[in-house]
Scaffold this active site. Structure first.
Site, short mmCIF file in Angstrom:
data_model
loop_
_atom_site.label_atom_id
_atom_site.label_comp_id
_atom_site.label_asym_id
_atom_site.label_seq_id
_atom_site.Cartn_x
_atom_site.Cartn_y
_atom_site.Cartn_z
N LYS A 38 -23.17 15.77 4.69
CA LYS A 38 -22.37 16.05 5.87
C LYS A 38 -22.30 14.87 6.83
CE LYS A 38 -19.81 18.74 8.36
NZ LYS A 38 -18.45 19.04 7.89
N SER A 46 0.81 -1.21 0.00
CA SER A 46 0.00 0.00 0.00
C SER A 46 0.85 1.26 0.00
CB SER A 46 -0.97 -0.02 1.18
OG SER A 46 -1.92 -1.03 1.00
#
Length: 335
Positions: free
Chosen positions: A207, A155
């Site tokens: 949100k 990664s």
């Protein structure tokens, strides 16, 4: 006597002289002057002063009479901005502190005697921007940059490697994990059983996307998946560019990890070899005998002791990860 021999003798003289001066200073200040009541404490403090003085003398000797021409910087453990545990495990520094690693690479780049850079990688990955900062620093180094994987280069670790000129690995190294995963905890049913309700007070449609106390709508799911896809596209493009591979070939790995030999066959690794083989290769690149100095930040004893066990737990449990956490949600994004 050769010039190298003269330099070694001068370095030895500086280190010994610095240690003796520190010892005399410590004895005078902490043993002779305070008197008998402080003698025991004075001896202990004197030992500390001797160690610090010897270290300072050694650093000065290295600067005045350098005996290295290659710098090595290590990226070990989960990569974060400040070295703290990324996730629910509490604790202090346990992984690679990106700012420290960047500072070490830049210091090596500014060192006139350093002709090449080795980047030791043993990391399952880490946070996106800190990993990218290290990659950029390695890519900007003025000279050959050779990364080599020990146990794990996955990664964010592979992201860093793609910014180096070459990547070496051991046959048993774990390499790859070029992918992204998003996750969230959904406790809405448990909350309902406990009589806990979620009331929304937010400005902006997305949100509270990913809030664990409510189910995801299809629209929110598509929005969060878009974030993951965007990170993945960038990851693939950067690796393809750095490794001189086709983006399709990078995508074909499907975020799998490979042992060193297979990674080499796929073009994810340039060559297979241990540390001595890497040094021999750098000697060929420089056409000169190589002497390596490890550039590392100063760590106190407490920082070294913290997190030894949790580092293993994180690497095993969290996997190859670069973590995105939004304070308003509980949505985690990992490379």
């Amino acid at each position: 006597m050769s010039e190298d021999g003269d330099n070694d003798l001068a370095r030895f003289g500086i280190v010994v002289g610095g240690g003796l001066l520190a010892a005399v200073f410590g004895i005078v200040i902490f043993v002779v002057v305070p008197g008998s009541l402080a003698e025991l404490l004075g001896v202990l403090v004197t030992i500390g002063v001797v160690i610090l003085g010897s270290r300072a003398a050694r650093d000065y000797a290295d600067s005045a009479y350098p005996d290295y021409n290659v710098a090595e910087v290590a990226v070990e453990g989960p990569i974060t901005r400040d070295g703290s545990t990324p996730g629910p495990i509490p604790g202090g520094a346990l992984g690679a502190t990106a700012d420290d690693v960047v500072e070490q690479i830049e210091r090596a780049d500014e060192d006139d005697v350093v002709d090449a850079l080795l980047v030791k990688l043993d990391t399952p990955g880490g946070q996106v921007v800190p990993s990218d900062d290290i990659r950029n620093a390695a890519a900007d180094f003025d000279g050959p940059t050779v990364a080599y994987a020990t146990d794990v280069c996955a990664s964010g670790g592979y992201w860093i490697a793609s910014g180096c000129d070459e990547l070496w690995a051991r046959r048993g190294s774990i390499v790859g994990s070029i992918g992204v995963i998003g996750s969230r905890v959904n406790v809405s049913e448990l909350a309902e059983e406990l009589g806990i309700s979620y009331e929304r007070f937010a400005a902006g449609k997305y949100k509270d996307a990913g809030m664990p106390l409510k189910d995801l709508s299809e629209d929110e799911r598509e929005y969060l998946q878009g974030i993951i896809d965007g990170f993945y596209d960038d990851f693939v493009e950067r690796v393809a560019e750095g490794r001189d591979m086709e983006p399709a070939a990078v995508r074909d790995t499907e975020a799998r990890v490979y042992l060193g030999d297979e990674a080499h066959e796929l073009g994810l690794v340039d060559d297979i070899g241990d540390r001595s083989a890497v040094e021999a290769h750098v000697e060929d690149l420089l056409d000169a005998e190589v002497s390596v100095r490890e550039f590392e930040p100063e760590k106190g004893l407490a920082a070294r002791l913290r997190g030894g066990a949790t580092a293993v737990a994180y690497a095993a449990g969290a996997g190859a990860a670069s973590v995105f956490v939004d304070d308003d949600h509980d949505f985690r994004l990992r490379y």
